[in-house]
Motif scaffolding. Structure first.
Motif, short mmCIF file in Angstrom:
data_model
loop_
_atom_site.label_atom_id
_atom_site.label_comp_id
_atom_site.label_asym_id
_atom_site.label_seq_id
_atom_site.Cartn_x
_atom_site.Cartn_y
_atom_site.Cartn_z
N PHE A 75 -21.60 54.94 94.10
CA PHE A 75 -22.14 53.73 93.48
C PHE A 75 -23.05 54.12 92.32
O PHE A 75 -23.86 55.05 92.43
CB PHE A 75 -22.92 52.89 94.50
CG PHE A 75 -22.07 52.32 95.59
CD1 PHE A 75 -21.17 51.30 95.33
CD2 PHE A 75 -22.17 52.79 96.89
CE1 PHE A 75 -20.39 50.76 96.33
CE2 PHE A 75 -21.39 52.25 97.91
CZ PHE A 75 -20.50 51.24 97.62
N GLU A 79 -25.37 49.50 90.60
CA GLU A 79 -24.82 49.00 91.86
C GLU A 79 -25.78 49.28 93.01
O GLU A 79 -25.94 48.44 93.91
CB GLU A 79 -23.47 49.64 92.11
CG GLU A 79 -22.39 49.17 91.16
CD GLU A 79 -21.11 49.98 91.28
OE1 GLU A 79 -20.04 49.43 90.99
OE2 GLU A 79 -21.18 51.16 91.66
N THR A 260 -21.20 49.41 102.73
CA THR A 260 -21.84 50.71 102.51
C THR A 260 -21.78 51.62 103.71
O THR A 260 -22.17 52.80 103.60
CB THR A 260 -23.32 50.51 102.12
OG1 THR A 260 -24.03 49.91 103.21
CG2 THR A 260 -23.45 49.63 100.88
N ARG A 286 -15.86 49.01 92.04
CA ARG A 286 -16.70 49.65 93.03
C ARG A 286 -15.96 50.62 93.91
O ARG A 286 -16.53 51.58 94.40
CB ARG A 286 -17.34 48.57 93.92
CG ARG A 286 -18.64 48.07 93.36
CD ARG A 286 -19.38 47.22 94.35
NE ARG A 286 -20.45 46.57 93.64
CZ ARG A 286 -20.35 45.37 93.12
NH1 ARG A 286 -19.23 44.71 93.25
NH2 ARG A 286 -21.35 44.85 92.45
#
Length: 484
Positions: A75, A79, A260, A286
């Motif tokens: 990331f 982000e 995540t 992403r």
């Protein structure tokens, strides 16, 4: 003994071109000299490399980072900031729901025709579910990911808030407050996990400080908002406000918040299942692999290692029912058990201050709901500032201790903490705050006992909030250091 190659070449040249002997000898001499110089330069180069290797600083003995190792997270900085902001706001909801309720306790007691002791029971049950809910939802977040658990918890929370705004009995208040706590209490622990997912050890203080500041912000603004809403719009407006706030917050959560969990997406480069994807994931990058092709084997090894100690979701996507007892296994680890015991003491102190303020300030200073809510500002602001100040301090001390140990800090890749003196990097920050907080707590009790001045009580609340919240954050960072 064989002749040098230069001499052979010179002999062939003589046969073809009939050059003088002197030129042949000169050519031979230059060739042999160049050969010797090459050997000498090579030896000097090797010696120089050996000296440079000796002079280089020592890195972690195991799993030391290198340029070919995979990034800890793919990331981008932007982000990561967005992820931390969403996680911090998620952690804000639970303490906000607890403290926004305090200024309305006296009004609820009168409207529902129950004693203050009975109303305080709703605080006790709320805190009980604050402790129980993370054992279920925390394990569920490790199994199916952070994002789905956030969404499930907030949907339950919104339903409970609507029910609380419409209820007219103490029994309904008690049950729905438990449901409200169950829906949002786990978000504090999951927010900390999100920060650990996207930050290395050397930057964990800063990012966990930002997440913890969101939790502290609920403590800071909750009583003030509760006092204003209760005083001007009635206590029901408190729960309508919370339902609307979380409903608005869920828009960016559902649309753009990425998964995540490292056992689901690794360092962010693995495409998760549909329920772990944000709705706008097809319009973003992403989940593109942002690493060089030559690091893919290392990435696969890293992901296999990451998933070996967590949920088997990434291994054939097997899922299991969340087991609350999994959290109790941590108590068997002496270092973690000691930190949890200390955190329990700190958290008890924290809640003792905020829960007793409405009654004590009402009795000692004869304040109404709005005035009581405003009195929470010093304690809340201290709780908000503590993690913001502690975060950079923790990261600075981490780098200082690493430099003393001769360990190179890599902010982009994971490093082994096996031989790192993590206690030296964390405990010296917490110890002075613990001593100051304990002294301030004793003075605070004495001031209220003698009906002392309001200014003294508020200043002591500020000191207690700054020190107690700071200690709590440091201990949480240490627990994450031990486990991640």
């Amino acid at each position: 003994m064989s002749e040098p190659s230069g001499f052979k070449q010179a002999s062939i040249s003589k046969a073809v071109t009939s050059e003088p002997k002197e030129e042949i000898a000169e050519t031979q001499t230059k060739t042999i000299s160049a050969t010797k110089n090459g050997i000498t330069n090579s030896e000097h180069k090797e010696k120089g490399q050996e000296q440079n290797m000796e002079n280089e600083p020592r890195t972690a003995p195991t799993d030391s980072p290198s340029e070919s190792a995979p990034l800890y997270t793919v990331f981008s900085k932007g982000e990561v900031r967005f992820i931390i902001f969403i996680a911090a706001f998620a952690g804000l909801i639970s303490p906000l729901s607890a403290t926004i309720y305090f200024p309305a306790l006296n009004v609820l007691s009168r409207d529902l025709k129950v004693s203050s002791s009975s109303i305080n029971l709703t605080l006790t049950t709320y805190m009980i579910f604050q402790g129980l809910a993370p054992t279920v939802f925390g394990d569920l977040a490790d199994t199916i990911g952070r994002r789905p658990v956030f969404i499930i918890g907030f949907v339950v929370y919104i339903g409970a808030c609507i029910g609380l705004a419409l209820q007219n009995s103490f029994a309904a208040l008690l049950v729905l407050r438990c449901l409200q706590s169950a829906g949002t209490s786990s978000t504090v622990a999951i927010s900390v996990s999100v920060a650990a997912d996207v930050s290395t050890h050397s930057e964990r203080g800063k990012y966990m400080g930002l997440v913890t500041s969101g939790t502290a912000m609920g403590t800071a603004v909750g009583p003030v908002l509760g006092g204003l809403l209760s005083h001007f719009l009635g206590w029901r407006s408190i729960f309508w406000f919370l339902a609307i706030l979380v409903g608005v917050y869920m828009v960016p959560l559902v649309l753009a918040f990425p998964e995540t969990g490292r056992n689901i997406v690794g360092n962010g480069s693995i495409t998760p299942q549909k329920w772990n994807k944000p709705l706008l994931s097809d319009l973003t990058t992403r989940y593109k692999i942002k690493i060089k092709n030559d690091t893919i084997p290392q990435l696969q090894t890293s992901l296999k290692r990451d998933s070996s100690s967590t949920s088997p979701f990434t291994q054939n996507h097997r899922r299991h029912f969340p087991n609350p007892l999994n959290s109790l296994k941590l108590i068997a680890q002496k270092d973690v058990a000691l930190l949890l015991f200390y955190n329990a003491i700190v958290y008890t102190t924290f809640n003792t201050i905020i829960a007793s303020t409405p009654y004590l300030f009402g009795q000692v200073y004869h304040f109404n709901d709005l005035q009581i809510g405003l009195c929470y500002i010093p304690f809340g602001m201290a709780s908000f500032l503590a993690p913001l100040l502690n975060g950079p301090l923790l990261d600075w001390n981490f780098r200082r201790v690493a430099a003393q140990a001769g360990i190179t800090v890599d902010r982009q890749r994971a490093q082994s903490m096996t031989d790192f003196p993590v206690e030296r990097a964390r405990v010296p920050i917490a110890l002075p705050m613990a001593v100051i907080g304990a002294a301030a707590l004793i003075c605070y009790g004495w001031v209220l006992e003698i009906d002392g001045p309001l200014a003294a009580a508020l200043v002591l609340q500020f000191v207690i909030g700054l020190s107690v919240t700071g200690c709590f954050q440091v201990m949480n960072v240490m627990i994450v250091d031990y486990r991640a």
